[in-house]
Design a protein around this motif. Structure first.
Motif, PDB file in Angstrom:
ATOM      1  N   ALA A   1      -0.493   4.125  -2.004  1.00  0.00           N
ATOM      2  CA  ALA A   1       0.543   3.385  -2.738  1.00  0.00           C
ATOM      3  C   ALA A   1       0.181   1.906  -2.859  1.00  0.00           C
ATOM      4  O   ALA A   1       0.233   1.325  -3.952  1.00  0.00           O
TER       5      ALA A   1
ATOM      6  N   LEU B   1       3.309   4.989  -7.006  1.00  0.00           N
ATOM      7  CA  LEU B   1       4.081   5.672  -5.974  1.00  0.00           C
ATOM      8  C   LEU B   1       3.997   7.187  -6.130  1.00  0.00           C
ATOM      9  O   LEU B   1       3.929   7.923  -5.147  1.00  0.00           O
TER      10      LEU B   1
ATOM     11  N   ALA C   1       0.494   8.241  -5.082  1.00  0.00           N
ATOM     12  CA  ALA C   1       0.386   8.170  -3.624  1.00  0.00           C
ATOM     13  C   ALA C   1       1.043   9.383  -2.976  1.00  0.00           C
ATOM     14  O   ALA C   1       0.536   9.942  -1.995  1.00  0.00           O
TER      15      ALA C   1
ATOM     16  N   ASN D   1       0.002   8.266   2.253  1.00  0.00           N
ATOM     17  CA  ASN D   1       0.870   7.776   1.187  1.00  0.00           C
ATOM     18  C   ASN D   1       0.853   6.251   1.127  1.00  0.00           C
ATOM     19  O   ASN D   1       0.756   5.659   0.044  1.00  0.00           O
TER      20      ASN D   1
END
Length: 300
Positions: free
Chosen positions: A155, A168, A171, A151
């Motif tokens: 991101a 976001l 991600a 993530n």
């Protein structure tokens, strides 16, 4: 696995995730504006209501079942997969009306990405519940930390590339895919592809009670951000979200890590016919001492 070792893995999992999350948040705060973070926060608060019903407690049913039969596993998978597809459709369908309500078209794209995540999450959720039942918290820690790192990488990379608030969401989707791949490798359980309806009622009845409590908690926590997003603006919402992140640290650092072990442990105690009162009271005493200490420091 012993309770102490399980707690150790659970806390390592949470603290490693916190370090990755904090570092990522610091970088993202420099790459995205408070307004862009607010757009993502509002989108996720809205989706959070749907996420409350994502598997309707089916995973917990699998963890606590005294004698697990093939029909139970198939019923849990059927509930998880069916709800994943249902809520993915609902989130995708609501994306444009919600974006129109908040007068922010970027919310629609974020919700569409989240809808895809909902559709594929069951492929990890079943394995996750199975590993919890077996108290294999080392494997769970590996899955969660790997997902957190994935993530963070996506991101930051997408934000640097100029994707904005949808970075976001993308991600998070990438982290879900990574988690599915890793948990499928470390788990010994196989997905019961053939669903069944014979035990679905038991699963839904058990999970429904847990879901109602979770829904009420979600509404209480989400109301401020939803109202701010509509009445004041996305910048104010983003700033409020950052502040609430600090207040919620105890839940992430201690309560979540403890609860992750508590339910499988108590379920195991029940299956073995052991008493629950003494370990439960001891756990409450420890959590209370830590909680009061945290609140006192935060107040100061």
């Amino acid at each position: 696995m012993s309770t102490r070792k399980a707690l150790t893995f659970s806390f390592v999992d949470r603290y490693a995730g916190l370090i990755v999350h904090t570092a990522t948040a610091m970088v993202i705060a420099r790459l995205l504006t408070p307004g862009e973070i607010g757009i993502y926060s509002v989108s996720m608060v809205l989706v959070g209501f749907v996420a409350t019903f994502r598997d309707l407690g089916a995973g917990q049913y699998l963890v606590q079942k005294h004698q697990l039969e093939l029909s139970d596993s198939r019923a849990v998978w059927a509930v998880q997969f069916g709800l994943g597809l249902l809520f993915a459709t609902l989130v995708a369908s609501a994306s444009l009306p919600v974006a129109s309500f908040y007068r922010e078209p970027r919310i629609a794209g974020i919700m569409m990405v989240v809808a895809i995540s909902f559709a594929i999450t069951p492929f990890a959720a079943f394995h996750y519940a199975w590993l919890m039942r077996e108290m294999r918290f080392g494997a769970l820690a590996l899955v969660r930390v790997t997902g957190a790192i994935g993530n963070a990488i996506f991101a930051v990379g997408l934000a640097i590339s100029g994707f904005g608030p949808i970075s976001l969401a993308l991600a998070s989707l990438a982290a879900t895919v990574v988690s599915i791949l890793v948990i499928g490798f470390v788990s010994r359980a196989k997905l019961p592809w053939t669903g069944t309806t014979s035990s679905i009622r038991k699963v839904v009845t058990f999970g429904g009670q847990l879901t109602i409590v979770t829904l009420l908690t979600t509404i209480t926590q989400a109301a401020p951000e939803l109202l701010l997003g509509r009445l004041q603006g996305m910048t104010e919402t983003g700033l409020f979200s950052r502040g609430m992140g600090l207040v919620g640290m105890f839940e992430r650092l201690v309560t979540d890590a403890s609860n992750a072990v508590a339910m499988p442990y108590f379920a195991k105690q029940m299956r073995e016919g052991k008493a629950l009162d003494e370990p439960f009271l001891h756990a409450c005493a420890l959590i209370t001492a830590l909680g009061w200490s945290f609140v006192g420091c935060l107040g100061i």
